[in-house]
Design an enzyme around this catalytic site. Structure first.
Site, PDB file in Angstrom:
ATOM      1  CG  ASP A  48       0.646  -0.348  -9.714  1.00  0.00           C
ATOM      2  OD1 ASP A  48      -0.042  -1.287  -9.140  1.00  0.00           O
ATOM      3  OD2 ASP A  48       0.195   0.895  -9.782  1.00  0.00           O
ATOM      4  CG  ASP A  98      -1.498  -1.848 -13.596  1.00  0.00           C
ATOM      5  OD1 ASP A  98      -2.424  -1.080 -13.578  1.00  0.00           O
ATOM      6  OD2 ASP A  98      -1.816  -2.340 -11.752  1.00  0.00           O
ATOM      7  CD  GLU A 152      -8.317   1.322  -6.641  1.00  0.00           C
ATOM      8  OE1 GLU A 152      -7.536   0.883  -5.447  1.00  0.00           O
ATOM      9  OE2 GLU A 152      -7.578   1.269  -7.227  1.00  0.00           O
TER      10      GLU A 152
END
Length: 346
Positions: free
Chosen positions: A103, A142, A241
Site C-alpha cells: 500500500d 497488501d 517494522e
C-alpha cells in the site's frame, strides 16, 4: 511486404487443415517460418511495442516450500515492493524472492498523502500489472485499510479478489492478536498470509505517527505476543517494522516462521525495502526513514536523460538518420509531384 505475407496466411491455414485431415504434411511451409518475424517487424515500427518478459533469466518459481527451505537453511529472504509492470519485471529479473505490491504505492506511485487513501481496487489494478512482468518471484499483495477489518468474511472476500483478479500468490495484513481470527479464516481456504506487526502504518494515528515500536520491555513483549499470535493463526511469515534490532532478533528466535525486517536490523530472516526508495527515484529533499539505503539515484539520472533529450530536440540533433525511416527516391519525387499538382489546382 507485410501485407503480402499476411495475405498468404489463409492459404497456408487451408493447407494445414487439409494436412490434419489426411495425415500428410503440407508441401510448402514457408509462410509458417516468416509469419512470426513479420509480426515482429510490424511491432518494431510502433512506439507501442510490448515489452517481452520472456527474456527473464531462468530460475525456479519461488513457492511457500522454497521460502521455508531458505528459512531452515538460514539463508536471508529478499523482498522489494513493485507497483507496475516495469518495477515487477526488473525485480523478477534481478532474482528477488518476494515481491510486495504494498500500500506504499499510495505515496510513491500515486502521489497520495498516506497509505490510508488507497483502496482495494487500486491494489488489484497494480497487482495485475506487476504479475504480467513476474515469472518466478512470489507475489504478495497488501490488503489496504478498509478491506479486511470489518469481519473475517470481509477479509476473505477481499483476499479472494486479490488472488483471482490481482493474480497475487498471497496477501499481507497489518495487526497482531486482534487479527488472528481473520488470518485463520483466510488461511483456512489455502490463501497464504503474511503478517505485519510492530509499526503498522495503517494505524499511524493511534500510534502517534510513524514511531519505533518495542522500545520498552512492555511494548517489546506486546510485539512478541502479536508475532506469536499471527504465527499460531497460520501466517507463513511476519513483517517486523521499526523495531529495535535486539528486540527483533529475540522475536525472530522465538518464532518458527520467517521474520521480514524493515527497520528491524540485520537479525531478521529477511529484509524488505520500497523499490522507489532504494533506487532513489524521488526528488531531492524528500524525507526517508533511517533504515532506507539508496542504492542508486534514478531520479537524477532520469532527469539528466530527459534534459539531454529536450536539448537535442530543440537543436534538431534528434532524431538523426539512424532514428529515421527512408523512402525510395523515385517515390519521393512522385510524392513531391503530387503536392505540386494539388497546389496548381488551387
Amino acid at each position: 511486404m507485410l501485407i503480402h505475407r499476411m495475405s498468404s496466411l489463409p492459404r497456408f491455414c487451408s493447407r494445414i487443415a487439409v494436412a490434419s485431415r489426411t495425415g500428410l504434411r503440407p508441401t510448402h511451409a514457408a509462410p509458417f517460418r516468416f509469419i512470426p518475424s513479420a509480426l515482429t517487424q510490424r511491432s518494431a515500427y510502433s512506439s507501442h511495442a510490448p515489452m517481452n518478459p520472456a527474456t527473464a533469466p531462468s530460475r525456479k518459481k519461488v513457492t511457500i516450500n522454497s521460502l521455508r527451505n531458505l528459512y531452515e537453511a538460514g539463508m536471508p529472504i529478499t523482498m522489494v515492493t513493485a507497483h507496475d509492470f516495469p518495477s515487477g519485471l526488473v525485480a523478477d529479473h534481478a532474482g528477488v524472492d518476494l515481491i510486495l505490491v504494498g500500500d506504499s504505492l499510495a505515496m510513491v506511485g500515486l502521489g497520495m498523502e498516506d497509505t490510508n487513501e488507497i483502496v482495494l481496487e487500486d491494489i488489484i489494478h497494480h497487482s495485475r500489472a506487476v504479475a504480467r512482468g513476474v515469472k518466478s518471484s512470489f507475489i504478495i499483495c497488501d490488503l489496504p485499510m478498509g478491506s479486511y477489518e470489518i469481519s473475517p468474511e470481509h477479509a476473505l472476500t477481499s483476499s479472494i479478489r486479490v488472488i483471482q483478479q490481482g493474480r497475487a500468490h498471497a496477501v499481507k495484513l497489518e495487526g497482531g492478536a486482534e487479527m488472528a481470527p481473520t488470518i485463520k479464516r483466510i488461511a483456512s481456504i489455502g490463501i497464504p498470509v503474511l503478517g505485519h506487526v510492530g509499526l503498522t502504518p495503517q494505524r499511524q494515528h493511534s500510534l502517534g505517527g510513524f514511531r519505533v515500536q518495542g522500545k520498552t520491555a512492555e511494548s517489546a513483549a506486546r510485539a512478541l505476543d502479536d508475532a506469536l499470535a499471527v504465527q499460531e493463526a497460520g501466517c507463513f511469515a511476519v513483517v517486523l517494522e521499526a523495531v529495535p534490532t535486539p528486540v527483533a532478533e529475540l522475536i525472530t528466535k522465538e518464532l518458527k516462521i520467517p521474520t521480514i525486517g524493515i527497520g528491524a536490523g540485520n537479525g531478521c530472516s529477511g529484509q524488505v525495502l520500497v523499490q522507489i526508495d532504494m533506487l532513489g527515484n524521488f526528488p531531492p529533499g524528500r524525507f526517508l526513514p533511517k533504515f532506507v539505503k539508496t542504492y542508486e539515484n534514478i531520479f537524477e539520472r532520469s532527469k539528466a536523460a530527459i534534459e539531454t533529450y529536450i536539448d537535442e530536440v530543440k537543436t534538431r540533433a534528434y532524431p538523426g538518420p539512424e532514428h529515421s525511416y527512408s523512402i525510395n527516391k523515385n517515390e519521393l519525387a512522385d510524392f513531391e509531384k503530387i503536392i505540386l499538382e494539388r497546389k496548381q489546382k488551387l
